[in-house]
Design an enzyme around this catalytic site. Structure first.
Site, PDB file in Angstrom:
ATOM      1  N   THR A   1      -3.186   1.083   8.244  1.00 52.80           N
ATOM      2  CA  THR A   1      -3.934   0.971   6.980  1.00 52.80           C
ATOM      3  C   THR A   1      -3.194   1.798   5.919  1.00 52.80           C
ATOM      4  O   THR A   1      -2.240   1.312   5.332  1.00 52.80           O
ATOM      5  CB  THR A   1      -5.405   1.430   7.134  1.00 52.80           C
TER       6      THR A   1
ATOM      7  N   LYS B   1      -2.305   4.445  15.077  1.00 56.02           N
ATOM      8  CA  LYS B   1      -2.362   4.422  13.607  1.00 56.02           C
ATOM      9  C   LYS B   1      -3.307   5.542  13.152  1.00 56.02           C
ATOM     10  O   LYS B   1      -4.195   5.967  13.890  1.00 56.02           O
ATOM     11  CB  LYS B   1      -2.835   3.071  13.080  1.00 56.02           C
TER      12      LYS B   1
ATOM     13  N   THR C   1      -8.923   5.346   9.718  1.00 51.51           N
ATOM     14  CA  THR C   1      -9.327   5.708  11.074  1.00 51.51           C
ATOM     15  C   THR C   1      -8.123   5.948  11.978  1.00 51.51           C
ATOM     16  O   THR C   1      -7.062   5.402  11.763  1.00 51.51           O
ATOM     17  CB  THR C   1     -10.146   4.534  11.636  1.00 51.51           C
TER      18      THR C   1
ATOM     19  N   GLU D   1      -2.085  12.250   4.958  1.00 45.20           N
ATOM     20  CA  GLU D   1      -2.113  11.934   3.531  1.00 45.20           C
ATOM     21  C   GLU D   1      -1.569  13.089   2.700  1.00 45.20           C
ATOM     22  O   GLU D   1      -2.123  14.178   2.688  1.00 45.20           O
ATOM     23  CB  GLU D   1      -3.532  11.547   3.122  1.00 45.20           C
TER      24      GLU D   1
ATOM     25  N   ASN E   1      -6.659  10.296  -2.431  1.00 44.82           N
ATOM     26  CA  ASN E   1      -8.099  10.211  -2.196  1.00 44.82           C
ATOM     27  C   ASN E   1      -8.979  10.304  -3.433  1.00 44.82           C
ATOM     28  O   ASN E   1     -10.169  10.024  -3.361  1.00 44.82           O
ATOM     29  CB  ASN E   1      -8.521  11.281  -1.183  1.00 44.82           C
TER      30      ASN E   1
ATOM     31  N   SER F   1     -11.100   3.012  -4.521  1.00 43.17           N
ATOM     32  CA  SER F   1     -11.227   1.992  -3.472  1.00 43.17           C
ATOM     33  C   SER F   1     -11.916   0.767  -4.055  1.00 43.17           C
ATOM     34  O   SER F   1     -12.457   0.811  -5.158  1.00 43.17           O
ATOM     35  CB  SER F   1     -12.028   2.532  -2.298  1.00 43.17           C
TER      36      SER F   1
END
EC number: 2.3.1.35
Lengths: 412, 412
Positions: free
Chosen positions: A160, A186, A197, A284, A407, A412
């Site tokens: 992702t 992942k 996730t 991240e 983030n 999103s």
């Protein structure tokens, strides 16, 4: 969202060539669940008799896919694994349960087995009903593509926000028979429920009964995936599955502590740790990979909790991002862990140099090598509690503007 | 470091005028502990007979000042409070203990009382021996300056990375007698051990025995200072002190639940909550002030833990920074709290609009008012667990580039 962030500085230049695992065939396909122009579904066919074990999220708000896996794992055997990226199907209520069943039914029909023999995982946006028909529509493509060597395609299909695919392999001997292990994973935030996730699927031809497999996997997960953190957040969908086909033909071990399993346990640990640290390295915004060794704790569990308290502290993570040997923040994080600690016995080293010793800062420590160490991309922090024999190693990454950008700045 | 960061957008335009508290005289002075050209020492003289209560950090690596306060609080009475900023005297071992004793002795000599009647707190850089002689050197200046009205000077003297001083006041009646409460606080990160411990000193002329005072203060702290978080990190020096001179002359209450105390408890709560939310509003890098109301939890404690899990989640905090109504991250944080929760009973509202209800996202909720609400500086998140009657309110701020800038880009 995946692909928007710059590639991790830790992205490997090349990837390991994973071996075929006798009894396992895998494939990836593009179903268009959310992403366009890339594979987003992964199917694994497991030979009849394959034993399975799993470690699943402890979240109280877990997804319906996790609920489904629990019931399959209770039986200890499975024939298939179906995974999609782009939609986590989490917090979608009754519709979500239907989506999971639809996906599992489609895979079972294609593989010629029962739905209760199919493990399932979904990762991606939360709260949006899963377009299950898109996944069932690519089943013929997946069945057609099944083969022993599609590791790279598969590792890419489950990504992702990951900036690189994660693969690892190892071999071992059980009772004189060579066994192989191959795994993919992942994950990029410890979790970002709408995208990141942690999922991992590990395959072996070893012959190990599921009850023993489960114990080995749980212990291995504690030393690897449960010893990493990016942001301390826990996914509603975290799933680690180990499938053992038994095709290597070794005599099955009698217990998890069977001495003949020693090499296999070590090889599995190596694969799990390799995959887990790759997840951290793709954390991240990560610019530094941080290894934290805790020794002298009251016990092993306490050592791990202290390590994770330090690894999760925003103040420690920002200090490392700033290349600042701020051991005071490490002391603070040890103190807040709630685990046994004695201020006047605590010692801390960075890059092998002791900078605080038995409750006091080492005022004249040699700053140059520590500063040089912190400028590098791999940082080592050692914490000795001076209390007992408990030891643990955990891994994390620093907290940078990149994390905020991924983030907060993106929507999103 | 203090003063480098831009002033919080929540810095008040004006400050409340705190009343004189009969039996309390206070003063601030510049000792040059670390900062130049500003006050950095605060002294409070408490009239004979003053009852004291305190809530101190639970950190296992607390400072020697905290250790000292514990022994003073055990006696329930004190005659003075001495505080410095610029050096926390934490993790300084035996030298640190000497520094604390030196500071307390100097204040006791100046006030004409015993060292064991003096409470002490230090905040600032960690691991550096406290220059105690600089503090004792300004004692004559402090004694000279003692007065009933030096609240602003005092609130400024205890600041570290704070961008504004924090003051609050309230009045109440006990048994027909008016009592006054005045308090000051400092804190900007929940903690940054080299600079941003939370300290608060609250004074009242009420006549309340220390055992009752202690119970009231502990309960009040749970609803205020223990219900806020900036980064989830806990200081080695957090200290909240309440001193009651008894000069108001009310008849002392017989128990913490004495009905005559009701107004006083409410007024104290108002002061503590005012000071605690000011600390959050001065949170490092804060651009949004977030109020989280949890209802329907199994019990009150569980509600507070769930609220704090959400308040501490980097993914929730970055979502709010990004003005993103990402309720999936709220679900995730509820799930990771470890507290009783049922995915299919959980509801979430932002800005008063329900966006997830009983386990499913409200797909057609009215996005415009929610988007408008998130653009503001004060954000309200409501979480209903649908399980029981437990409720709690917690406060936090968002996680922004400003936090990274303060804690990583600047060096200590």
């Amino acid at each position: 969202m995946g692909g928007d962030a710059p590639k991790s500085p830790f992205a490997p230049k090349s990837f390991p060539a994973l071996p075929a695992i006798d009894g396992i065939r895998i494939a990836a396909a593009a179903a268009g669940v959310k992403y366009k122009g890339r594979n987003d579904v992964f199917l694994a066919e497991l030979a009849p008799g394959t034993q399975v074990a799993g470690v699943l999220t402890k979240s109280k708000t877990c997804s319906s896919a996790v609920d489904w896996c629990r019931t399959v794992l209770d039986k200890g055997k499975a024939r298939g694994i179906i995974v999609n990226s782009g939609n986590s199907n989490a917090f979608t209520g009754k519709i979500g349960e239907k989506g999971t069943k639809h996906m599992v039914q489609a895979a079972a029909d294609a593989l010629g087995c029962k739905p209760k023999q199919v493990l399932v995982a979904s990762t991606g946006v939360i709260g949006v009903p899963l377009p299950g028909d898109r996944i069932s529509a690519v089943m013929p493509t997946l069945i057609e593509a099944l083969g022993p060597d599609n590791w790279n395609d598969s590792a890419n299909a489950i990504m992702t926000t990951d900036t690189f695919p994660k693969l690892a392999t190892a071999t071992a001997e059980i009772d004189g028979k060579q066994v192989k292990i191959a795994g993919i994973a992942k994950g990029s935030g410890m979790i970002a429920p709408d995208m990141a996730t942690m999922l991992s699927f590990v395959f072996t031809d070893a012959n190990v009964p599921s009850a023993i497999l489960q114990k080995i996997l749980k212990d291995g997960a504690d030393r690897s995936f449960n010893s990493i953190t990016v942001d301390g957040d826990t996914s509603t969908s975290d799933t680690l599955i180990l499938a053992a086909t038994g095709k290597a033909g070794n005599k099955p071990p009698s217990s998890p502590s069977d001495k003949r399993l020693k090499g296999f346990v070590a090889a599995l640990d190596a694969v799990l740790t390799d995959l887990a640290t790759q997840v951290v390295k793709d954390g991240e915004g990560a610019s530094k990979f941080i290894t934290i060794d805790v020794t002298g704790a009251a016990n092993k569990k306490s050592a791990r909790r202290i390590g994770l308290a330090v690894a999760n502290s925003p103040l420690v993570k920002t200090a490392i991002a700033g290349e600042d040997a701020n051991w005071g923040r490490v002391v603070m994080a040890v103190g807040k862990s709630g685990e046994p600690a004695d201020r006047d016995k605590l010692s801390i080293a960075m890059g092998g140099v002791t900078i605080a010793n038995k409750g006091e800062g080492v005022l004249d420590y040699d700053e140059a090598p520590v500063a040089e160490h912190l400028k590098g991309t791999e940082v080592h922090i050692e914490i000795d509690l001076g209390l007992g024999k408990g030891a643990a190693r955990v891994w994390t990454c620093d907290l940078t503007h990149g994390y905020i950008a991924i983030n907060a700045d993106y929507r999103s």
